[in-house]
Design an enzyme around this catalytic site. Sequence first.
Site, PDB file in Angstrom:
ATOM      1  N   SER A 134       0.842  -1.197   0.000  1.00  0.00           N
ATOM      2  CA  SER A 134       0.000   0.000   0.000  1.00  0.00           C
ATOM      3  C   SER A 134       0.874   1.242   0.000  1.00  0.00           C
ATOM      4  O   SER A 134       2.090   1.176   0.227  1.00  0.00           O
ATOM      5  CB  SER A 134      -0.940   0.026   1.216  1.00  0.00           C
ATOM      6  OG  SER A 134      -0.180   0.137   2.417  1.00  0.00           O
ATOM      7  N   ILE A 136       3.151   4.459  -0.364  1.00  0.00           N
ATOM      8  CA  ILE A 136       4.388   4.763  -1.076  1.00  0.00           C
ATOM      9  C   ILE A 136       5.057   3.489  -1.572  1.00  0.00           C
ATOM     10  O   ILE A 136       5.580   3.439  -2.694  1.00  0.00           O
ATOM     11  CB  ILE A 136       5.342   5.547  -0.156  1.00  0.00           C
ATOM     12  CG1 ILE A 136       4.699   6.852   0.301  1.00  0.00           C
ATOM     13  CG2 ILE A 136       6.662   5.831  -0.860  1.00  0.00           C
ATOM     14  CD1 ILE A 136       5.487   7.574   1.376  1.00  0.00           C
ATOM     15  N   SER A 258      12.629  10.549   7.272  1.00  0.00           N
ATOM     16  CA  SER A 258      11.585  11.564   7.465  1.00  0.00           C
ATOM     17  C   SER A 258      12.225  12.819   8.011  1.00  0.00           C
ATOM     18  O   SER A 258      13.267  12.769   8.682  1.00  0.00           O
ATOM     19  CB  SER A 258      10.511  11.048   8.425  1.00  0.00           C
ATOM     20  OG  SER A 258       9.645  12.101   8.824  1.00  0.00           O
ATOM     21  N   TYR A 285       8.791   7.817  17.305  1.00  0.00           N
ATOM     22  CA  TYR A 285       8.833   7.873  15.844  1.00  0.00           C
ATOM     23  C   TYR A 285       9.980   8.770  15.380  1.00  0.00           C
ATOM     24  O   TYR A 285      10.747   8.407  14.476  1.00  0.00           O
ATOM     25  CB  TYR A 285       7.505   8.391  15.301  1.00  0.00           C
ATOM     26  CG  TYR A 285       7.490   8.520  13.798  1.00  0.00           C
ATOM     27  CD1 TYR A 285       7.357   7.400  12.984  1.00  0.00           C
ATOM     28  CD2 TYR A 285       7.630   9.766  13.186  1.00  0.00           C
ATOM     29  CE1 TYR A 285       7.357   7.515  11.604  1.00  0.00           C
ATOM     30  CE2 TYR A 285       7.637   9.895  11.805  1.00  0.00           C
ATOM     31  CZ  TYR A 285       7.498   8.764  11.019  1.00  0.00           C
ATOM     32  OH  TYR A 285       7.513   8.881   9.654  1.00  0.00           O
ATOM     33  N   LYS A 289      13.393   7.708  13.207  1.00  0.00           N
ATOM     34  CA  LYS A 289      13.801   8.337  11.950  1.00  0.00           C
ATOM     35  C   LYS A 289      15.237   8.890  12.048  1.00  0.00           C
ATOM     36  O   LYS A 289      15.977   8.872  11.057  1.00  0.00           O
ATOM     37  CB  LYS A 289      12.831   9.452  11.582  1.00  0.00           C
ATOM     38  CG  LYS A 289      11.418   8.963  11.262  1.00  0.00           C
ATOM     39  CD  LYS A 289      11.399   8.115   9.990  1.00  0.00           C
ATOM     40  CE  LYS A 289      11.121   6.661  10.213  1.00  0.00           C
ATOM     41  NZ  LYS A 289      11.033   5.883   8.948  1.00  0.00           N
ATOM     42  N   SER A 320      -0.986   9.075   3.385  1.00  0.00           N
ATOM     43  CA  SER A 320      -0.931   7.621   3.434  1.00  0.00           C
ATOM     44  C   SER A 320      -1.545   7.136   4.739  1.00  0.00           C
ATOM     45  O   SER A 320      -2.041   7.923   5.548  1.00  0.00           O
ATOM     46  CB  SER A 320       0.522   7.130   3.315  1.00  0.00           C
ATOM     47  OG  SER A 320       1.257   7.476   4.479  1.00  0.00           O
TER      48      SER A 320
END
Length: 430
Positions: A134, A136, A258, A285, A289, A320
């Site tokens: 799904s 990207i 990111s 998160y 990254k 997304s």
Amino acid sequence: MTRTQAARRARLLPGGGTAAPGLGAAPSSFPKPQQAGPSPTAPAPPRPHGPAVAPRSTSEPGAPGPDGTEPRRPAAMAGVGAELGEGLGEGLLLGAGLLLGAYVLLYYNFIQAAPCASAGGLQGKTAVVTGGNSGIGKMTALELARRGARVVLACRSRGRGEAAAYDIRKESGNNEVIFMMLDLSNLASVRSFATAFLSSEPRLDLLIHNAGISSCGKAKENFNLILRVNHVGPFLLTHLLLPRLKANAPSRVVVMASAAHSRGHLDFSCLDRPVCGWQQELRAYADSKLANVLFTRELATRLEGTGVTCYAAHPGPVNSELFLRHVPAWLHLLLSPLAWLVLRTPRGGAQTPLYCALQEGIELLSGRYFANCHVEEVPASARDDRAARRLWEASEKLAGLTKEGTQSPSSQLESPCGPSVQSFQKPSTL
């Protein structure tokens, strides 16, 4: 007295009476009524002081018409109303035009992704795309398949993975698109995938680490689930597939990064501590990254001279499932239209990862961070070589690649959410 004389006399009598024939003059029995209004000889009423007031006309505003209908506005007032309405309409059109212009500027300068300009083919090449079912990852896999590559979709969900492989085969016309099971949160699954891949696929030219999560969902683990899926699992998979990458050099590794890495901070004393609550999830998160960027930097250093290059790719703000997957349904309904307006499509988000995978002449930029299809500088925390080496050593332990790492020391930590329990629902990965 003759009749003619009697008539002449009657005209001279006051009141206009007539005398009967043959009789003397007599007053009339019914006097003639007087006309209304002042007598011509009566004195005029006194004139009031001040200006004369004209009688009210039925054409004044507010006066009903002769047939009882609504009064008519004077032409001047109707003209003023029309001018006000016209001005209001022009103001609304101007405001809408300004908003549209601002959105166009925002879209073409910040939202729209720079396209990958590479036109090279991939016939005879093999690519692995994690989370290719799904978003990207699917758009990346689709473009690689269109260029002739054999594409392996490494996904956790068999149903979604096989459905995505079917869609890509149908849309690209390339039948060399297959699904293989991979759950990055489970290190045993990572090892199983690597074993199955190495035994069935003779080549590996592109390894694209696309899968990732931003929330733990309902899962309760005794380790940092976000770090495990976003960094430790890809670290282990790269280590296991590295011999095949070297054997097919020149080859590339692309790690999905990111802009959130700039807010990350790695605390090596509790790197794998469980995460609880949305605030800790946001921090975890960003930390993961930052780990992606540092891992790419250190990997490039260790692979120098092998023909294997690696790049950290920021896809930009993309609409997304990554962040909207775990929000409440009512909030999802509110945010979805806004996300559609101000975020990139998954196809747009795939352009920078594709650039890093396909663009010729960027080999000297191995280990760098890319956004909008060009290299960008990162903050000092993301180019700290000492921190990158320390993260590599910690990752080896967390991935079980050292004797000390057969069981992560941090796995003995008690979750801040309470006693650790086995996960009863794993979050889906992209």
